[in-house]
Design a protein around this motif. Structure first.
Motif, mmCIF file in Angstrom:
data_model
loop_
_atom_site.group_PDB
_atom_site.id
_atom_site.type_symbol
_atom_site.label_atom_id
_atom_site.label_comp_id
_atom_site.label_asym_id
_atom_site.label_seq_id
_atom_site.Cartn_x
_atom_site.Cartn_y
_atom_site.Cartn_z
ATOM 1 N N MET A 147 24.134 5.295 -12.628
ATOM 2 C CA MET A 147 24.470 4.017 -12.020
ATOM 3 C C MET A 147 24.144 2.903 -13.014
ATOM 4 S SD MET A 147 23.454 2.774 -8.265
ATOM 5 C CE MET A 147 22.550 1.272 -8.174
ATOM 6 N N ALA A 148 25.022 1.923 -13.128
ATOM 7 C CA ALA A 148 24.857 0.836 -14.091
ATOM 8 C C ALA A 148 23.784 -0.145 -13.638
ATOM 9 C CB ALA A 148 26.179 0.111 -14.275
ATOM 10 N N THR A 149 23.051 -0.648 -14.601
ATOM 11 C CA THR A 149 22.027 -1.649 -14.331
ATOM 12 C C THR A 149 22.686 -3.003 -14.180
ATOM 13 O OG1 THR A 149 20.388 -0.425 -15.591
ATOM 14 C CG2 THR A 149 19.974 -2.761 -15.277
ATOM 15 N N ARG A 150 22.355 -3.742 -13.123
ATOM 16 C CA ARG A 150 22.869 -5.095 -12.957
ATOM 17 C C ARG A 150 21.948 -6.037 -13.705
ATOM 18 N NH1 ARG A 150 23.660 -9.251 -8.381
ATOM 19 N NH2 ARG A 150 25.143 -10.590 -9.441
ATOM 20 N N ARG A 151 22.512 -6.816 -14.597
ATOM 21 C CA ARG A 151 21.728 -7.712 -15.447
ATOM 22 C C ARG A 151 22.215 -9.149 -15.262
ATOM 23 N NH1 ARG A 151 21.233 -7.251 -21.985
ATOM 24 N NH2 ARG A 151 19.567 -8.755 -22.195
ATOM 25 N N ILE A 152 21.283 -10.048 -15.015
ATOM 26 C CA ILE A 152 21.563 -11.472 -14.870
ATOM 27 C C ILE A 152 20.665 -12.212 -15.847
ATOM 28 C CG2 ILE A 152 21.481 -13.465 -13.312
ATOM 29 C CD1 ILE A 152 21.740 -11.435 -10.986
ATOM 30 N N GLY B 66 14.278 -21.717 -22.239
ATOM 31 C CA GLY B 66 14.192 -20.278 -22.452
ATOM 32 C C GLY B 66 15.269 -19.503 -21.719
ATOM 33 N N SER B 67 15.153 -18.197 -21.801
ATOM 34 C CA SER B 67 16.060 -17.277 -21.114
ATOM 35 C C SER B 67 15.231 -16.301 -20.290
ATOM 36 C CB SER B 67 16.905 -16.489 -22.124
ATOM 37 O OG SER B 67 17.732 -17.347 -22.859
ATOM 38 N N LEU B 68 15.635 -16.103 -19.063
ATOM 39 C CA LEU B 68 14.972 -15.156 -18.165
ATOM 40 C C LEU B 68 15.973 -14.042 -17.880
ATOM 41 C CD1 LEU B 68 12.385 -14.762 -16.358
ATOM 42 C CD2 LEU B 68 13.780 -15.669 -14.510
ATOM 43 N N VAL B 69 15.611 -12.824 -18.243
ATOM 44 C CA VAL B 69 16.496 -11.675 -18.054
ATOM 45 C C VAL B 69 16.044 -10.921 -16.807
ATOM 46 C CG1 VAL B 69 17.397 -9.548 -19.073
ATOM 47 C CG2 VAL B 69 16.828 -11.504 -20.551
ATOM 48 N N ILE B 70 16.962 -10.732 -15.875
ATOM 49 C CA ILE B 70 16.672 -10.029 -14.629
ATOM 50 C C ILE B 70 17.531 -8.776 -14.598
ATOM 51 C CG2 ILE B 70 16.732 -10.160 -12.107
ATOM 52 C CD1 ILE B 70 16.571 -13.252 -12.489
ATOM 53 N N VAL C 163 25.704 -14.788 -16.689
ATOM 54 C CA VAL C 163 24.843 -15.785 -17.322
ATOM 55 C C VAL C 163 24.936 -17.055 -16.496
ATOM 56 C CG1 VAL C 163 24.399 -17.153 -19.389
ATOM 57 C CG2 VAL C 163 25.205 -14.799 -19.613
ATOM 58 N N LEU C 164 23.796 -17.505 -16.009
ATOM 59 C CA LEU C 164 23.735 -18.718 -15.204
ATOM 60 C C LEU C 164 22.963 -19.778 -15.963
ATOM 61 C CD1 LEU C 164 22.774 -17.042 -11.817
ATOM 62 C CD2 LEU C 164 25.056 -17.700 -12.581
ATOM 63 N N TRP C 165 23.570 -20.931 -16.158
ATOM 64 C CA TRP C 165 22.890 -22.052 -16.803
ATOM 65 C C TRP C 165 22.137 -22.816 -15.732
ATOM 66 C CZ3 TRP C 165 22.480 -22.857 -21.921
ATOM 67 C CH2 TRP C 165 23.297 -22.087 -22.739
ATOM 68 N N VAL C 166 20.843 -23.004 -15.939
ATOM 69 C CA VAL C 166 20.002 -23.677 -14.958
ATOM 70 C C VAL C 166 19.223 -24.801 -15.646
ATOM 71 C CG1 VAL C 166 19.797 -21.665 -13.465
ATOM 72 C CG2 VAL C 166 18.148 -21.979 -15.278
ATOM 73 N N THR C 167 18.732 -25.727 -14.849
ATOM 74 C CA THR C 167 17.897 -26.805 -15.365
ATOM 75 C C THR C 167 16.609 -26.851 -14.558
ATOM 76 O OG1 THR C 167 18.920 -28.431 -13.891
ATOM 77 C CG2 THR C 167 19.879 -28.189 -16.086
ATOM 78 N N GLY C 168 15.645 -27.563 -15.068
ATOM 79 C CA GLY C 168 14.377 -27.691 -14.357
ATOM 80 C C GLY C 168 13.368 -26.663 -14.819
ATOM 81 N N LEU C 169 12.565 -26.184 -13.863
ATOM 82 C CA LEU C 169 11.485 -25.247 -14.167
ATOM 83 C C LEU C 169 11.702 -23.925 -13.450
ATOM 84 C CD1 LEU C 169 8.388 -27.574 -13.695
ATOM 85 C CD2 LEU C 169 9.388 -26.834 -15.845
ATOM 86 N N ILE C 170 11.311 -22.846 -14.114
ATOM 87 C CA ILE C 170 11.255 -21.525 -13.491
ATOM 88 C C ILE C 170 9.811 -21.068 -13.580
ATOM 89 C CG2 ILE C 170 11.962 -19.112 -13.628
ATOM 90 C CD1 ILE C 170 14.566 -20.043 -14.900
ATOM 91 N N ALA C 171 9.241 -20.648 -12.451
ATOM 92 C CA ALA C 171 7.861 -20.167 -12.429
ATOM 93 C C ALA C 171 7.764 -18.979 -11.478
ATOM 94 C CB ALA C 171 6.916 -21.268 -11.989
ATOM 95 N N ARG C 172 7.009 -17.965 -11.876
ATOM 96 C CA ARG C 172 6.745 -16.853 -10.955
ATOM 97 C C ARG C 172 5.908 -17.400 -9.820
ATOM 98 N NH1 ARG C 172 4.342 -11.622 -13.682
ATOM 99 N NH2 ARG C 172 2.787 -12.271 -12.211
ATOM 100 N N ALA C 173 6.247 -17.019 -8.630
ATOM 101 C CA ALA C 173 5.498 -17.524 -7.476
ATOM 102 C C ALA C 173 5.670 -16.578 -6.297
ATOM 103 C CB ALA C 173 5.986 -18.912 -7.099
ATOM 104 N N LEU C 174 4.771 -16.680 -5.383
ATOM 105 C CA LEU C 174 4.900 -15.983 -4.108
ATOM 106 C C LEU C 174 5.463 -16.969 -3.100
ATOM 107 C CD1 LEU C 174 1.444 -14.206 -3.941
ATOM 108 C CD2 LEU C 174 3.636 -13.176 -4.500
ATOM 109 N N ILE C 175 6.273 -16.473 -2.200
ATOM 110 C CA ILE C 175 6.788 -17.322 -1.138
ATOM 111 C C ILE C 175 5.922 -17.073 0.081
ATOM 112 C CG2 ILE C 175 8.755 -17.813 0.349
ATOM 113 C CD1 ILE C 175 10.524 -16.868 -1.993
#
Length: 83
Positions: free
Chosen positions: A1-6, A23-27, A47-59
């Protein structure tokens, strides 16, 4: 099965020890696979172009609203059966 990469590109990424500017965040398959300063090699993924901040967090789905309904003030307690 192929890996989905974003790949999320363009945002500042906060890591435990530094901030990666634009930076770039690979999922892969819904999990963080890499956090990179450089642009990763592209190979047909989304590939999604985003602005602002990305931070690991718990919801946190916890809400203090219930506590405020039961005890709106320290000296006033409402019965739990109240509408």
């Amino acid at each position: 099965m192929a890996t989905r990469r974003i790949i999320l590109r363009g945002a500042d990424i906060i890591t435990p020890d530094r901030v990666i500017t634009e930076g770039s965040l690979v999922i892969e398959d819904g999990r963080i696979a890499a956090v990179l300063q450089a642009t990763p090699p592209l190979g047909g993924e989304d590939v999604l172009w985003v602005t602002g901040l990305i931070a690991r967090a718990l919801i946190d789905l916890h809400s203090d609203a219930l506590e405020k309904e039961i005890r709106p003030r320290p000296s006033a307690a409402m019965p739990l059966g109240s509408p």
